[in-house]
Write a protein that holds these residues in place. Structure first.
Motif, PDB file in Angstrom:
ATOM      1  N   GLY A 103      79.708  73.439  54.610  1.00  0.00           N
ATOM      2  CA  GLY A 103      79.729  72.685  55.812  1.00  0.00           C
ATOM      3  C   GLY A 103      81.691  72.550  55.230  1.00  0.00           C
ATOM      4  N   GLY A 104      82.220  72.245  54.619  1.00  0.00           N
ATOM      5  CA  GLY A 104      83.803  72.194  54.363  1.00  0.00           C
ATOM      6  C   GLY A 104      84.209  73.701  55.819  1.00  0.00           C
ATOM      7  N   PRO A 105      84.270  74.299  55.373  1.00  0.00           N
ATOM      8  CA  PRO A 105      84.852  75.279  56.196  1.00  0.00           C
ATOM      9  C   PRO A 105      84.447  75.442  57.690  1.00  0.00           C
ATOM     10  N   ILE A 106      83.619  74.923  57.869  1.00  0.00           N
ATOM     11  CA  ILE A 106      82.543  75.127  59.368  1.00  0.00           C
ATOM     12  C   ILE A 106      83.564  73.954  59.922  1.00  0.00           C
ATOM     13  N   VAL A 107      83.863  72.751  59.382  1.00  0.00           N
ATOM     14  CA  VAL A 107      84.350  71.671  60.341  1.00  0.00           C
ATOM     15  C   VAL A 107      85.782  71.779  60.408  1.00  0.00           C
ATOM     16  N   VAL A 108      86.782  72.758  59.699  1.00  0.00           N
ATOM     17  CA  VAL A 108      87.237  73.456  59.528  1.00  0.00           C
ATOM     18  C   VAL A 108      87.568  74.348  60.902  1.00  0.00           C
ATOM     19  N   LEU A 109      87.476  75.136  61.191  1.00  0.00           N
ATOM     20  CA  LEU A 109      87.073  76.235  62.136  1.00  0.00           C
ATOM     21  C   LEU A 109      86.311  75.401  63.312  1.00  0.00           C
ATOM     22  N   THR A 110      85.431  74.691  63.598  1.00  0.00           N
ATOM     23  CA  THR A 110      85.178  73.677  64.023  1.00  0.00           C
ATOM     24  C   THR A 110      86.274  72.976  65.558  1.00  0.00           C
ATOM     25  N   ALA A 111      87.085  72.892  64.217  1.00  0.00           N
ATOM     26  CA  ALA A 111      88.666  71.920  64.895  1.00  0.00           C
ATOM     27  C   ALA A 111      89.007  72.719  65.775  1.00  0.00           C
ATOM     28  N   THR A 112      89.393  73.964  65.666  1.00  0.00           N
ATOM     29  CA  THR A 112      89.904  74.997  66.185  1.00  0.00           C
ATOM     30  C   THR A 112      90.173  74.760  67.148  1.00  0.00           C
TER      31      THR A 112
END
Lengths: 464, 304
Positions: free
Chosen positions: A360-369
């Motif tokens: 979940g953590g990296p997913i949220v970061v990547l979604t923000a891009t």
């Protein structure tokens, strides 16, 4: 098999030894064919129909239908060898498991870490799609927002879904089945109507534009590489292979069946979409182009139905990808490719909280891009590497034919299918944007470096 | 459970030829592993820290108990992941329970299953171990009287086998309870219960220990639960899953919730293993008592 109601079928399978009690309990298999198909379809259909048509048509025109068909063929070429491997190793972990056991720890580690991150990229891509559809809800009710809400909403959904899966959602499977049924019903109605309309049954036949785009075949292949993300779901069926009842029969049917079904839907969708609008116009509509297509055909009710369906589809794709990413973390952590702590379960909720956090953590970061095309292509890149290696693993295992390798499903023309499948998977990567190739290759290099640093003493080849 | 010395014995299967927890469905069924002992399934949520409910061991002293420890894990977790982490602890706990049951004289087989679906697991083990009844494990005082709901002649033989097997030769008194149907006369009920009493006596029950009770209440389940309160345990039949099952849960569970004591649910005859070889899956499909399970099974039937 010992853990299944269908244990005395005429084509009975021997019990899966892994499930039976070896002093620590048995494992129940609870997903049937319908559940397996729902996982495959539910993961895939969100992207191909609800996110890509606009982008694909802008790149390749009506020939985007051909791009989707190419994707389906590549996916099928991999689904068949993957089915054989999955029936020989019906265990959680999917492609990673096959490759680490068939080809050894090195390729396994690259694929395992790549699968985790590939699913992270895919989930982020679906979440941006989900955010676009949620934003479309505001547009439909006439609320003008100062900024495009797709990315913030996608991030919010990403956090929400991760938290939801942390605290146990016992009915996700039945929910998934329901979502898939509703989706297929809406899409069948809509696409049937749209096809008949495009063919001139209701009034004037629309004049098709030139099939091939100005660049010829190249944009079609590039688009095939872009939209291949729409086919990443079939291998997710293999990641839950440990839960599938009668895996020898249900795994191949679910994998091949879901690819064929969504492939047909994708091709028809592009046909309908490009007959409603010119490709350039579709491209302007972006991720939610299908809403405008439905509005063109059936007016506001159509638009609302497609917004609703789009929300369901992207939601179920995102959710499935987050869960699969966490299972990928579990699979590599169980094998000590990454520290074992990553697969710890929380006793109270029964959920792998560390693994879900690592998903979940990296997913949220990547979604923000918010980089839809990059996210999709990197996801496809990492999956295609795995798919190619799955085919190589099949060839390798068939040649070595170790004692434990006893698949109950045999891929027809195995060497030829796997050989072409491997070549096609690797070839598709070549048609991606340079940025995606750079990011994907960098991830593989880091994964390999991690393997050299941490896991060289782990021997997984044939560890079964 | 307090008798920890015996817990090590429980690791060894009890003196019982088929004691090995086996995945082979025929192992438990072909030869009754324990002579005349009725086989009773006792499902326990093994990792939730619940003790074995009081009185259950006494109730099942004459039974062959299939002790099914299960741990339900959410769908986002792989079953082998849970087994790897919790398997040892769960097995130790289960062995404690088994020792407590053996201490009162029961013979015990243990099974431990990690599952996403409790009902699928229970149904499978009932089938594989050929269980006569399933216990809904609630606490009770030492059993003195047991209410036995008799629905009709169907399944009466199995109920008699269970009741006589458990309570013949003990101090436990049995009350046979029948609810009159719409167009059923008191004489019909008397014939039915006389037959049931005779079947119990045939199997060694003391005729003085058997009472009968006939009623025409408004709501059958309420009535069973109400009468249950003046008894220490209830024996009732498995009712076919119906629309109400999906809404309210199994009738036996509804009774257990209201009565709060142990309920022994007599299982229907399962199709014999030999017939099943023809792929007659229909019987299995109807056992699934929740919707999603049935969908899957129904789909499995539609194979080419």
């Amino acid at each position: 098999m010992g853990t299944d109601h269908g244990d005395s079928e005429p084509a009975a399978e021997p019990p899966v030894e892994h499930d039976t009690d070896q002093g620590e309990g048995e494992l129940e298999r609870t997903i049937g064919l319908v559940g397996g198909l729902a996982i495959g379809i539910g993961t895939m259909i969100g992207a191909g129909i609800f996110v890509f048509p606009g982008l694909a048509a802008a790149n390749a025109g009506p020939a985007a239908a051909l791009s989707f068909a190419i994707g389906a063929v590549v996916a099928l070429l991999v689904a068949l060898p993957a089915s054989e491997l999955a029936t020989a190793m019906p265990r959680s972990g999917g492609g990673y498991f096959f490759i680490s056991r068939g080809l050894g720890t090195g390729p396994g580690a690259i694929v395992g870490l790549g699968l985790w991150l590939g699913l992270v990229f895919a989930a982020a891509f679906y979440l941006v799609g989900l955010g676009s559809y949620a934003g479309q809800v505001f547009a439909e009710v006439g609320l003008a927002l100062p900024v495009n809400p797709a990315v913030p909403l996608g991030v919010a959904f990403g956090i929400g879904l991760t938290v939801l899966s942390l605290f146990g959602t016992e009915n996700t499977a039945s929910l998934q089945n329901g979502i898939v049924v509703v989706l297929l019903a809406i899409l069948t109605l809509f696409l049937t109507y749209g096809s008949l309309d495009a063919l001139g049954v209701f009034g004037t036949e629309s004049t098709p534009e030139r099939f091939f785009p100005p660049g010829g075949l190249l944009p079609v292949l590039q688009t095939a590489a872009l939209v291949f993300t729409s086919y990443l779901g079939f291998a997710q069926v293999a990641t839950v292979a440990g839960d599938i009842k009668r895996p020898g029969r249900n795994l191949p049917l679910a994998m091949v069946g879901s690819v064929v079904l969504v492939g047909v839907f994708y091709v028809v969708t592009i046909f309908v979409a490009t007959s409603a609008f010119g490709s350039a116009r579709l491209g302007e509509f972006g991720e939610t182009a299908m809403v405008e297509v439905a509005r063109e055909f059936v007016g506001l009710p159509g638009a609302i139905a497609i917004v609703f369906a789009g929300l369901l589809a992207t939601f179920s794709s995102a959710n499935a990808s987050i869960l699969s990413a966490s299972r990928a973390v579990y699979a590599i952590s169980r094998d000590e490719v990454i520290p074992g702590a990553a697969s710890r379960l929380n006793l109270r909720y029964g959920t792998p909280h560390v693994a879900l956090g690592l998903a979940g953590g990296p997913i949220v970061v990547l979604t923000a891009t918010g980089q839809v095309e990059l996210l999709a292509e990197v996801a496809s890149f990492l999956h295609l590497v795995m798919y190619g290696l799955i085919c190589v693993a099949l060839i390798q295992l068939r040649r070595e034919s170790p004692e434990w390798y006893t698949p109950s499903f045999h891929c027809p023309a195995g060497f030829a299918v796997a050989g072409v499948g491997a070549l096609a998977s690797f070839a598709l990567i070549a048609f991606m944007q340079p940025a995606s190739i750079v990011v994907g290759a960098a991830i593989m290099l880091v994964a390999y470096a991690w393997y050299r640093y941490y896991a060289t003493d782990v021997d997984l080849k044939g560890d079964f | 459970m307090t008798d920890t010395d015996r817990s090590t014995d429980a690791a060894e299967p009890p003196a019982d030829p088929s004691g090995e927890p086996s995945a082979d469905p025929s192992a438990g069924s072909s030869a009754d592993p324990s002579g005349d002992r009725p086989t009773v399934l006792v499902p326990v949520r093994v990792l939730e820290g619940e003790p074995l409910p009081g009185g259950v061991a006494e109730l099942l002293a004459n039974a062959h108990v299939v002790l099914l420890g299960y741990h339900v894990i959410p769908e986002q977790t792989a079953t082998d992941q849970a087994r790897e982490q919790f398997g040892d602890g769960a097995m130790t706990k289960l062995e404690e329970f088994a020792a407590a049951l053996e201490a009162t004289g029961a013979t015990v087989d243990t099974r431990l299953v990690f599952t996403h679906e409790k009902q699928a697991t229970i149904d499978r083990v009932i089938y594989e171990e050929d269980c006569l009844a399933v216990l809904v494990p609630n606490a009770t005082d030492g059993p003195e009287s047991v209410l036995v709901a008799i629905r009709g002649t169907v399944g009466l033989d199995r109920t008699a086998r269970l009741v006589a097997g458990l309570f013949a030769g003990t101090d436990v008194g049995v009350t046979l309870y029948h609810i009159l149907g719409e167009d059923e006369s008191g004489a019909d009920a008397e014939t039915l219960l006389d037959g049931a009493t005779a079947a119990l006596v045939d199997r060694g029950m003391d005729p003085d220990a058997v009472e009968t009770l006939v009623e025409r209440p408004e709501k059958a389940l309420d009535a069973i639960a109400r009468h249950g309160e003046s008894h220490d345990a209830v024996v009732m039949g498995e009712t076919d899953p119906s629309v109400t099952t999906f809404v309210f849960g199994m009738p036996s569970e509804q009774v257990a919730e209201r009565f709060l004591g142990p309920v022994l649910v007599v299982q229907r005859e399962r199709p014999a293993a030999a017939e099943d070889g023809d792929g007659s899956e229909g019987g299995d499909g109807s056992e699934g008592s929740d919707g999603s399970e049935r969908t899957d099974e129904a789909a499995d039937d539609r194979r080419p």
